[in-house]
Scaffold this motif. Structure first.
Motif, PDB file in Angstrom:
ATOM      1  N   GLN A 183      -7.223 -37.926  -3.233  1.00 52.59           N
ATOM      2  CA  GLN A 183      -6.227 -38.886  -3.688  1.00 52.59           C
ATOM      3  C   GLN A 183      -5.915 -38.701  -5.169  1.00 52.59           C
ATOM      4  O   GLN A 183      -4.746 -38.744  -5.580  1.00 52.59           O
ATOM      5  N   TYR A 184      -6.947 -38.460  -5.983  1.00 52.10           N
ATOM      6  CA  TYR A 184      -6.717 -38.216  -7.415  1.00 52.10           C
ATOM      7  C   TYR A 184      -5.891 -36.952  -7.629  1.00 52.10           C
ATOM      8  O   TYR A 184      -4.970 -36.915  -8.453  1.00 52.10           O
ATOM      9  N   THR A 185      -6.220 -35.907  -6.833  1.00 55.19           N
ATOM     10  CA  THR A 185      -5.477 -34.645  -6.963  1.00 55.19           C
ATOM     11  C   THR A 185      -4.012 -34.831  -6.604  1.00 55.19           C
ATOM     12  O   THR A 185      -3.103 -34.324  -7.284  1.00 55.19           O
ATOM     13  N   LEU A 186      -3.742 -35.541  -5.533  1.00 50.23           N
ATOM     14  CA  LEU A 186      -2.353 -35.772  -5.118  1.00 50.23           C
ATOM     15  C   LEU A 186      -1.600 -36.586  -6.166  1.00 50.23           C
ATOM     16  O   LEU A 186      -0.416 -36.313  -6.452  1.00 50.23           O
ATOM     17  N   VAL A 190      -0.808 -34.180  -9.040  1.00 50.14           N
ATOM     18  CA  VAL A 190       0.308 -33.287  -8.687  1.00 50.14           C
ATOM     19  C   VAL A 190       1.620 -34.044  -8.724  1.00 50.14           C
ATOM     20  O   VAL A 190       2.655 -33.529  -9.193  1.00 50.14           O
ATOM     21  N   ALA A 191       1.610 -35.294  -8.237  1.00 49.58           N
ATOM     22  CA  ALA A 191       2.839 -36.079  -8.247  1.00 49.58           C
ATOM     23  C   ALA A 191       3.315 -36.348  -9.672  1.00 49.58           C
ATOM     24  O   ALA A 191       4.520 -36.372  -9.942  1.00 49.58           O
ATOM     25  N   ARG A 192       2.375 -36.551 -10.623  1.00 52.97           N
ATOM     26  CA  ARG A 192       2.767 -36.811 -12.008  1.00 52.97           C
ATOM     27  C   ARG A 192       3.355 -35.573 -12.680  1.00 52.97           C
ATOM     28  O   ARG A 192       4.239 -35.686 -13.535  1.00 52.97           O
ATOM     29  N   VAL A 242       6.275 -28.751 -13.197  1.00 56.58           N
ATOM     30  CA  VAL A 242       6.032 -27.546 -12.396  1.00 56.58           C
ATOM     31  C   VAL A 242       7.335 -27.001 -11.869  1.00 56.58           C
ATOM     32  O   VAL A 242       7.594 -25.781 -11.904  1.00 56.58           O
ATOM     33  N   ASN A 243       8.208 -27.859 -11.394  1.00 57.82           N
ATOM     34  CA  ASN A 243       9.507 -27.406 -10.885  1.00 57.82           C
ATOM     35  C   ASN A 243      10.343 -26.781 -12.001  1.00 57.82           C
ATOM     36  O   ASN A 243      11.033 -25.766 -11.794  1.00 57.82           O
ATOM     37  N   HIS A 244      10.275 -27.399 -13.220  1.00 57.66           N
ATOM     38  CA  HIS A 244      11.050 -26.851 -14.339  1.00 57.66           C
ATOM     39  C   HIS A 244      10.556 -25.447 -14.706  1.00 57.66           C
ATOM     40  O   HIS A 244      11.355 -24.526 -14.905  1.00 57.66           O
TER      41      HIS A 244
END
Length: 234
Positions: A179-182, A185-187, A192-194
């Motif tokens: 849950q912490y990892t997800l 990644v969401a933050r 990452v996309n940029h």
């Protein structure tokens, strides 16, 4: 009360005591036997004194009882048995007709049964029974295998329950880490996309330059453009 009554004097031995609730009846033991006085002893302690009266009851006449039974039987015969016999007699032709129709249907069914149960069908039935027996044996073997498989599944489920019970804390910790990892990644997904988008543009530019000048892979330089046209040959 307009009825004829008789009184009978009885001589009894001195030592024969009669309780006062006794009952005397004029009766006979058989059709041709002498008439006697039957005294049914009572239960009270007080006795009837000499010259007293013994209570009596009406005698039971065997012939009257037989006549009454005969009358009742005659009434039953006239009221129940006779109408039943008459009704049955009226229904005999219909019953005989139904029996005849049933016999005809039974004969037809027997003929059809004879057509069905011929030699060829008998062989088919025998083969079918053999197949059913073989299938039954197969099912028995399959049931045995299924019982063995069930036992193995039960053992596996017990092992899984034991593993889950023993590692419940680790599983909870792993779920918390996931849950912490997800969440992390969401933050950072926008950054990452940029970066991926920039990397994709750089790769496109690099690919374009390689297509224009493959020598760049060997450390060469792009050709110079002096702007002069090549003279045409005479």
């Amino acid at each position: 009360d307009g009825k004829q009554r008789f009184a009978v004097d009885v001589s009894i031995s001195d030592d024969f005591l009669i309780p006062e609730d006794s009952l005397a009846t004029v009766t006979a033991s058989g059709l041709l036997s002498a008439v006697v006085i039957d005294i049914q002893a009572g239960q009270k302690g007080a006795t009837i004194p000499p010259g007293g009266v013994i209570p009596s009851r009406e005698a039971q006449n065997v012939l009257e009882a037989v006549t009454a039974v005969a009358g009742e039987f005659s009434a039953i015969t006239d009221g129940t048995i006779k109408p039943l016999i008459e009704d049955l007699a009226a229904r005999v032709p219909e019953i005989a007709k139904n029996i005849e129709a049933f016999s005809a249907e039974l004969s037809a069914a027997g003929a059809r049964l004879g057509e069905i149960v011929n030699e060829r069908n008998t062989e088919s039935v025998t083969s079918t029974l053999q197949n059913v027996e073989a299938t039954s044996e197969s099912f028995a073997s399959l049931a045995k295998d299924l019982r063995a498989t069930r036992n193995e599944l039960d053992a596996m489920l017990k092992s899984l329950r034991r593993v889950v019970a023993e590692n419940e804390g680790n599983v909870d910790h792993a779920v918390a880490d996931l849950q912490y990892t997800l969440e992390s990644v969401a933050r950072h997904i926008d950054a990452v996309n940029h970066n991926l988008e920039g990397t994709s543009r750089n790769m496109n530019e690099f690919s374009r330059q390689i297509r224009q000048n493959p020598a760049l892979l060997l450390g060469g330089s792009p050709p110079e453009d002096d702007g002069a046209a090549t003279p045409a040959r005479q």
